[in-house]
Design a protein around this motif. Structure first.
Motif, PDB file in Angstrom:
ATOM      1  N   ARG A 186       0.824  -1.207   0.000  1.00 45.18           N
ATOM      2  CA  ARG A 186       0.000   0.000   0.000  1.00 45.18           C
ATOM      3  C   ARG A 186       0.860   1.260   0.000  1.00 45.18           C
ATOM      4  NH1 ARG A 186      -2.740  -0.029   5.080  1.00 45.18           N
ATOM      5  NH2 ARG A 186      -4.008   1.681   4.267  1.00 45.18           N
ATOM      6  N   SER A 187       2.086   1.150  -0.468  1.00 48.86           N
ATOM      7  CA  SER A 187       2.983   2.302  -0.487  1.00 48.86           C
ATOM      8  C   SER A 187       2.461   3.383  -1.423  1.00 48.86           C
ATOM      9  CB  SER A 187       4.379   1.878  -0.933  1.00 48.86           C
ATOM     10  OG  SER A 187       5.252   2.992  -0.991  1.00 48.86           O
ATOM     11  N   ALA A 214       1.001  -3.566   4.023  1.00 48.36           N
ATOM     12  CA  ALA A 214       1.896  -2.569   4.618  1.00 48.36           C
ATOM     13  C   ALA A 214       1.812  -1.244   3.885  1.00 48.36           C
ATOM     14  CB  ALA A 214       3.326  -3.076   4.601  1.00 48.36           C
ATOM     15  N   SER A 215       1.979  -0.161   4.638  1.00 55.21           N
ATOM     16  CA  SER A 215       2.119   1.176   4.060  1.00 55.21           C
ATOM     17  C   SER A 215       3.609   1.507   3.990  1.00 55.21           C
ATOM     18  CB  SER A 215       1.394   2.205   4.935  1.00 55.21           C
ATOM     19  OG  SER A 215       2.131   2.467   6.116  1.00 55.21           O
ATOM     20  N   HIS A 216       3.922   2.741   3.600  1.00 53.36           N
ATOM     21  CA  HIS A 216       5.327   3.149   3.546  1.00 53.36           C
ATOM     22  C   HIS A 216       5.939   3.179   4.950  1.00 53.36           C
ATOM     23  CE1 HIS A 216       8.872   4.784   1.714  1.00 53.36           C
ATOM     24  NE2 HIS A 216       8.833   5.882   2.452  1.00 53.36           N
ATOM     25  N   ALA A 217       5.112   3.158   5.993  1.00 51.08           N
ATOM     26  CA  ALA A 217       5.603   3.058   7.369  1.00 51.08           C
ATOM     27  C   ALA A 217       5.871   1.608   7.741  1.00 51.08           C
ATOM     28  CB  ALA A 217       4.596   3.679   8.327  1.00 51.08           C
ATOM     29  N   ILE A 218       6.269   0.824   6.797  1.00 49.26           N
ATOM     30  CA  ILE A 218       6.419  -0.623   6.911  1.00 49.26           C
ATOM     31  C   ILE A 218       7.374  -1.035   8.025  1.00 49.26           C
ATOM     32  CG2 ILE A 218       8.182  -0.574   5.089  1.00 49.26           C
ATOM     33  CD1 ILE A 218       7.241  -3.320   4.190  1.00 49.26           C
ATOM     34  N   SER A 219       8.433  -0.260   8.261  1.00 49.83           N
ATOM     35  CA  SER A 219       9.430  -0.670   9.252  1.00 49.83           C
ATOM     36  C   SER A 219       8.834  -0.728  10.652  1.00 49.83           C
ATOM     37  CB  SER A 219      10.637   0.264   9.229  1.00 49.83           C
ATOM     38  OG  SER A 219      10.252   1.591   9.558  1.00 49.83           O
ATOM     39  N   GLY A 220       7.920   0.202  10.959  1.00 47.57           N
ATOM     40  CA  GLY A 220       7.269   0.195  12.256  1.00 47.57           C
ATOM     41  C   GLY A 220       6.067  -0.725  12.321  1.00 47.57           C
TER      42      GLY A 220
END
Length: 244
Positions: A186-187, A214-220
């Protein structure tokens, strides 16, 4: 070999807070704040192009005691990692790119348009929060410490960096180290399907994972899953080296 972590735009090492517990089970970890971005790294001369971006990061790796590293980059940190691999790959054992920008696809015009008001420090905080929420899949960011850090960097730090140049497929095809691409389905920074096809087509030694939700905040959002994929990837690479 240790991991070296590179954060995204307008952020610094604290963006990895949720990832460090699981990544430290893999091995030692260095975090590096990007030069020319908010953080502890101090820029003392202009960065004028891709060569300069590679030169400073290569100097950092040369100053560390180990001979080689697993380089991990998030967002613009992914571009920075790939750019180093193209210019001075000598110390990179493996390359992990977590939803990188300008690597496997162009940034959509909608995202570029939404980012412009957020870059104006004199506009209200709500504009920057709105953009950060947009990149995080619409999640609220007002009470998130990492989001506060990113918003503060956007407001108080003036970037003096050249615009990253999209890495073309012909150049990606020259990367001879193993590359793990972890993409957010979902980036808003690229089209995930297009990016995955590019990575699968262009990387000579590539592994591609798309986290559908996942969004672009994938790492969290997926710290343990990311650590598991990096651990499996680096272990598989170690298993194929001649000395093992």
């Amino acid at each position: 070999m240790p991991l070296v972590l590179l954060p995204g735009r307008a952020s610094a090492s604290p963006v990895w807070a949720d990832n460090l517990p699981s990544l430290l089970t893999i091995g030692d970890v260095y975090t590096v704040d990007l030069l020319g971005e908010p953080g502890m790294s101090i820029q003392d001369r202009p960065i004028t192009g891709d060569d300069d971006q590679a030169a400073w990061l290569h100097q950092v790796l040369e100053a560390l005691p180990e001979e080689a590293f697993h380089l991990v980059g998030l967002s613009i940190g992914g571009w920075t990692a790939a750019n180093l691999a193209l210019h001075q790959p000598g110390r990179i054992e493996t390359l992990t790119l977590i939803d990188p920008v300008y690597v496997f696809d162009d940034m959509p015009w909608r995202t570029i348009a939404r980012s412009l008001p957020a870059s104006l420090s004199w506009l209200p905080k709500s504009w920057r929060d709105s953009f950060n929420s947009y990149t995080a899949g619409g999640a609220p960011v007002e009470d998130v410490p990492v989001a506060h850090m990113i918003e503060a960097g956007m407001k108080h730090y003036s970037l003096k960096l050249p615009q990253p140049v999209r890495i073309c497929e012909d150049r990606l095809a020259t990367l001879d180290m193993p590359v793990l691409a972890i993409l957010a389905g979902r980036s808003v920074m690229h089209d995930a399907q297009t990016a995955a096809r590019t990575a699968e087509r262009a990387l000579p030694v590539g592994t591609v994972h798309t986290y559908k939700d996942a969004s672009h905040a994938i790492s969290g959002e997926y710290p343990e899953r990311i650590a598991k994929d990096i651990a499996a990837f680096t272990a598989a690479h170690r298993a194929t080296t001649p000395e093992n």
